[in-house]
Scaffold this active site. Structure first.
Site, PDB file in Angstrom:
ATOM      1  N   ASN A  92      -5.457   9.347  -4.462  1.00  0.00           N
ATOM      2  CA  ASN A  92      -6.174   8.952  -3.420  1.00  0.00           C
ATOM      3  C   ASN A  92      -6.665  10.351  -3.185  1.00  0.00           C
ATOM      4  O   ASN A  92      -5.140  11.616  -2.402  1.00  0.00           O
ATOM      5  CB  ASN A  92      -6.327   8.600  -2.625  1.00  0.00           C
ATOM      6  CG  ASN A  92      -5.288   8.541  -2.038  1.00  0.00           C
ATOM      7  OD1 ASN A  92      -5.874   8.305  -0.315  1.00  0.00           O
ATOM      8  ND2 ASN A  92      -4.127   8.348  -1.514  1.00  0.00           N
ATOM      9  N   PHE A 143      -7.336   9.632   5.808  1.00  0.00           N
ATOM     10  CA  PHE A 143      -7.513   8.821   6.930  1.00  0.00           C
ATOM     11  C   PHE A 143      -8.798   8.230   7.748  1.00  0.00           C
ATOM     12  O   PHE A 143      -9.120   8.164   8.753  1.00  0.00           O
ATOM     13  CB  PHE A 143      -6.653   9.822   8.047  1.00  0.00           C
ATOM     14  CG  PHE A 143      -5.391  10.302   7.692  1.00  0.00           C
ATOM     15  CD1 PHE A 143      -4.086   9.703   6.895  1.00  0.00           C
ATOM     16  CD2 PHE A 143      -4.625  10.849   8.553  1.00  0.00           C
ATOM     17  CE1 PHE A 143      -3.412   9.723   6.830  1.00  0.00           C
ATOM     18  CE2 PHE A 143      -3.814  11.515   8.569  1.00  0.00           C
ATOM     19  CZ  PHE A 143      -2.639  11.106   7.575  1.00  0.00           C
ATOM     20  N   ASN A 165       3.178   9.182  10.708  1.00  0.00           N
ATOM     21  CA  ASN A 165       3.306   9.744   9.611  1.00  0.00           C
ATOM     22  C   ASN A 165       2.704  11.196   9.009  1.00  0.00           C
ATOM     23  O   ASN A 165       1.437  12.002   9.591  1.00  0.00           O
ATOM     24  CB  ASN A 165       1.646   8.951   8.221  1.00  0.00           C
ATOM     25  CG  ASN A 165       1.392   9.769   7.335  1.00  0.00           C
ATOM     26  OD1 ASN A 165       2.310  10.219   6.357  1.00  0.00           O
ATOM     27  ND2 ASN A 165      -0.048   8.641   6.775  1.00  0.00           N
ATOM     28  N   SER A 169       0.566  13.074   4.764  1.00  0.00           N
ATOM     29  CA  SER A 169      -0.682  12.324   3.359  1.00  0.00           C
ATOM     30  C   SER A 169      -0.577  14.395   3.220  1.00  0.00           C
ATOM     31  O   SER A 169      -0.884  15.224   3.983  1.00  0.00           O
ATOM     32  CB  SER A 169      -1.546  11.849   4.188  1.00  0.00           C
ATOM     33  OG  SER A 169      -2.607  11.830   4.144  1.00  0.00           O
ATOM     34  N   ASN A 188      -4.118  14.017   2.203  1.00  0.00           N
ATOM     35  CA  ASN A 188      -5.164  14.462   2.582  1.00  0.00           C
ATOM     36  C   ASN A 188      -5.959  14.807   3.273  1.00  0.00           C
ATOM     37  O   ASN A 188      -7.234  14.908   3.710  1.00  0.00           O
ATOM     38  CB  ASN A 188      -5.961  13.390   1.782  1.00  0.00           C
ATOM     39  CG  ASN A 188      -5.364  12.717   0.439  1.00  0.00           C
ATOM     40  OD1 ASN A 188      -5.494  13.398  -0.909  1.00  0.00           O
ATOM     41  ND2 ASN A 188      -4.571  11.516   0.495  1.00  0.00           N
ATOM     42  N   THR A 189      -5.222  15.518   5.217  1.00  0.00           N
ATOM     43  CA  THR A 189      -5.833  15.667   6.212  1.00  0.00           C
ATOM     44  C   THR A 189      -5.065  17.461   6.042  1.00  0.00           C
ATOM     45  O   THR A 189      -4.049  17.802   5.902  1.00  0.00           O
ATOM     46  CB  THR A 189      -5.336  15.044   6.830  1.00  0.00           C
ATOM     47  OG1 THR A 189      -5.706  13.814   7.075  1.00  0.00           O
ATOM     48  CG2 THR A 189      -5.822  15.810   8.204  1.00  0.00           C
ATOM     49  N   LYS A 220       7.435   9.422   8.127  1.00  0.00           N
ATOM     50  CA  LYS A 220       7.108   8.545   6.699  1.00  0.00           C
ATOM     51  C   LYS A 220       7.255  10.183   6.014  1.00  0.00           C
ATOM     52  O   LYS A 220       6.206  11.162   6.883  1.00  0.00           O
ATOM     53  CB  LYS A 220       5.760   8.196   6.505  1.00  0.00           C
ATOM     54  CG  LYS A 220       5.414   7.613   5.087  1.00  0.00           C
ATOM     55  CD  LYS A 220       4.302   6.800   4.786  1.00  0.00           C
ATOM     56  CE  LYS A 220       3.976   6.404   3.354  1.00  0.00           C
ATOM     57  NZ  LYS A 220       3.160   5.177   3.607  1.00  0.00           N
ATOM     58  N   ASN A 231       5.687   8.769   0.663  1.00  0.00           N
ATOM     59  CA  ASN A 231       4.068   9.007   0.887  1.00  0.00           C
ATOM     60  C   ASN A 231       3.815   9.555  -0.922  1.00  0.00           C
ATOM     61  O   ASN A 231       4.723   9.417  -1.846  1.00  0.00           O
ATOM     62  CB  ASN A 231       3.761  10.394   1.511  1.00  0.00           C
ATOM     63  CG  ASN A 231       2.754   9.958   2.088  1.00  0.00           C
ATOM     64  OD1 ASN A 231       1.598   8.807   1.363  1.00  0.00           O
ATOM     65  ND2 ASN A 231       2.369   9.758   3.375  1.00  0.00           N
ATOM     66  N   TYR A 261       2.744  -0.532  -2.709  1.00  0.00           N
ATOM     67  CA  TYR A 261       0.799  -0.888  -2.769  1.00  0.00           C
ATOM     68  C   TYR A 261       0.184  -0.309  -4.190  1.00  0.00           C
ATOM     69  O   TYR A 261      -0.252  -1.234  -4.150  1.00  0.00           O
ATOM     70  CB  TYR A 261       0.466   1.369  -2.066  1.00  0.00           C
ATOM     71  CG  TYR A 261      -0.748   1.221  -1.898  1.00  0.00           C
ATOM     72  CD1 TYR A 261      -2.531   0.395  -2.586  1.00  0.00           C
ATOM     73  CD2 TYR A 261      -1.608   1.554  -0.671  1.00  0.00           C
ATOM     74  CE1 TYR A 261      -3.209   0.732  -2.620  1.00  0.00           C
ATOM     75  CE2 TYR A 261      -2.990   1.777  -0.520  1.00  0.00           C
ATOM     76  CZ  TYR A 261      -3.740   1.545  -0.476  1.00  0.00           C
ATOM     77  OH  TYR A 261      -4.745   1.285  -0.989  1.00  0.00           O
TER      78      TYR A 261
END
Ligand SMILES: Cc1cc2nc3c(=O)[nH]c(=O)nc-3n(C[C@H](O)[C@H](O)[C@H](O)COP(=O)(O)O)c2cc1C
Length: 374
Positions: free
Chosen positions: A151, A155, A212, A215, A217-218, A253, A282, A353
């Protein structure tokens, strides 16, 4: 008088037929010994775009839970209620140690129904101060051969204020974790302010917090895992926390891609900032050993390929810290054994998840029963 009698009879008849259908549905469902989700529901869901089906499942589940008797029925099918499953971790009482990981119910839209499927706790978020769309679509990919997901959602969420409105309806029924992050447009130098805004807004409505910074993705978010900015961020939140009459647990996390020396730094930071624990892990940026043709998509990888690495991180943190803080274990739990391995490695609680997507709610039950030795 005559007409009203007929109407009552008709309504009564309709009601009778609905009940009859539900009864047959219930008989089939209960008598299906094998995992009906995997045999019937998953093949259907996996025919469609993963993100679209995610939202479809949300509205479907919401409707299903509104059917009279359904919530009780699903609870009896999947939830395991047993005093021996209860856990007290960082001062909170969990009815069982199997939780839903962040990212599934980002906007706190379905936490009651998800808890009704047997989860002991639900982590909402990652939430940011302002709503944001996330990255352009397509941004969610199934890697079926690898039982994994990539993914790069980025966010996407409706913002912390919208989530707060929904959490007001909780009334303490569901134990909620609030996972917080920063908006994409906020530069790292101002990131602390975003975390502070989310912390303050969510404080009355969540039971624990998750910071967090892991991630992928940011852009640049994971730079906040470095010693100095992370210590500063956690100290700021900790300070806000101790000013409250009843402070709440704060967890960090972390990514599975940290080196041993970075993990040792994490232990030191947890101990110096005195936060309550860690969530490991994560998603990963590694692509080792994948078979699926879409394995090169950009983003975070979750699911089976992550199982061993996330357990390794848990074990490392638990051993090197002498189990001095609780760990929530997450990453590639697709079977009861995967969960038991994480608990054995030093996790106090676990979260699902990707395994929940591939195995369905039966996985929650399997894990809880395995913990009970059934
Ligand atoms: C589609 C998707 C979205 C996610 N979004 C978030 C998120 O917003 N915040 C977060 O902390 N973790 C997020 N995660 C990571 C999960 O919470 C979990 O840590 C990770 O997927 C590993 O567990 P799993 O292998 O059981 O999926 C997301 C994972 C997926 C698959």
């Amino acid at each position: 008088m005559f007409f009203s009698k007929i109407r009552i009879q008709k309504v009564g008849n309709k009601d009778f037929h609905i009940r009859l259908c539900l009864f047959y549905f219930w008989r089939i469902f209960v008598q299906t010994k094998s995992n009906m989700y995997k045999q019937l529901i998953r093949p259907f869901l996996f025919k469609f775009d993963p993100e679209k089906i995610h939202y479809f499942t949300f509205s479907f589940l919401r409707k299903v839970f509104k059917i009279p008797g359904m919530s009780g029925f699903l609870k009896s099918k999947y939830a395991v209620e047993d005093k021996r499953l209860e856990r007290e971790v960082f001062g909170l009482k969990f009815k069982n140690p199997v939780g839903l990981a962040a990212g599934f119910d980002k906007d706190a839209k379905l936490y009651k129904e998800l808890s009704g499927l047997g989860f002991g706790f639900v982590e909402i978020g990652t939430l940011t101060p302002k709503p944001q769309h996330g990255n352009p679509k397509k941004r969610l990919f199934r890697l079926k051969e690898d039982q994994a997901i990539i993914n790069r959602m980025g966010f996407n969420n409706e913002g912390v204020v919208a989530a707060v409105e929904r959490l007001k309806k909780n009334n303490g029924e569901v134990l909620i974790g609030g996972n917080i992050g920063k908006n994409k447009v906020t530069p790292n130098e101002k990131a602390v302010e975003d975390y502070q805004i989310c912390f303050e807004a969510l404080f009355p409505y969540v039971d624990y917090f998750v910071v967090n910074v892991s991630s992928p993705n940011t852009p640049n978010l994971r730079a906040l895992q470095d010693k100095e900015p992370l210590t500063n961020l956690l100290n700021t939140l900790k300070q806000l926390n101790i000013e409250k009459p009843q402070p709440k647990p704060i967890l960090l996390k972390i990514a599975p891609d940290l080196t041993d020396s970075q993990l040792l730094d994490i232990i030191e930071i947890v101990q110096t900032t005195k936060i309550e624990g860690v969530i490991a892990t994560n998603t990963t940026i590694s692509r080792d050993g994948l078979q699926s043709e879409n394995k090169e998509e950009t983003g975070g990888l979750s699911g089976k390929p992550l199982t061993a690495r996330s357990t390794e991180v848990i074990q490392f943190l638990a051993e090197k810290s002498n189990r001095s803080f609780p760990i929530i274990g997450v990453g590639g739990i697709h079977s009861a054994k995967d969960a038991l391995d994480k608990l054995e490695a030093g996790a106090s609680l676990v979260q699902l998840y990707t395994g929940f997507i591939y195995e369905g709610p039966q996985l929650i039950k399997d894990i809880n029963q395995a913990i009970l030795g059934k």
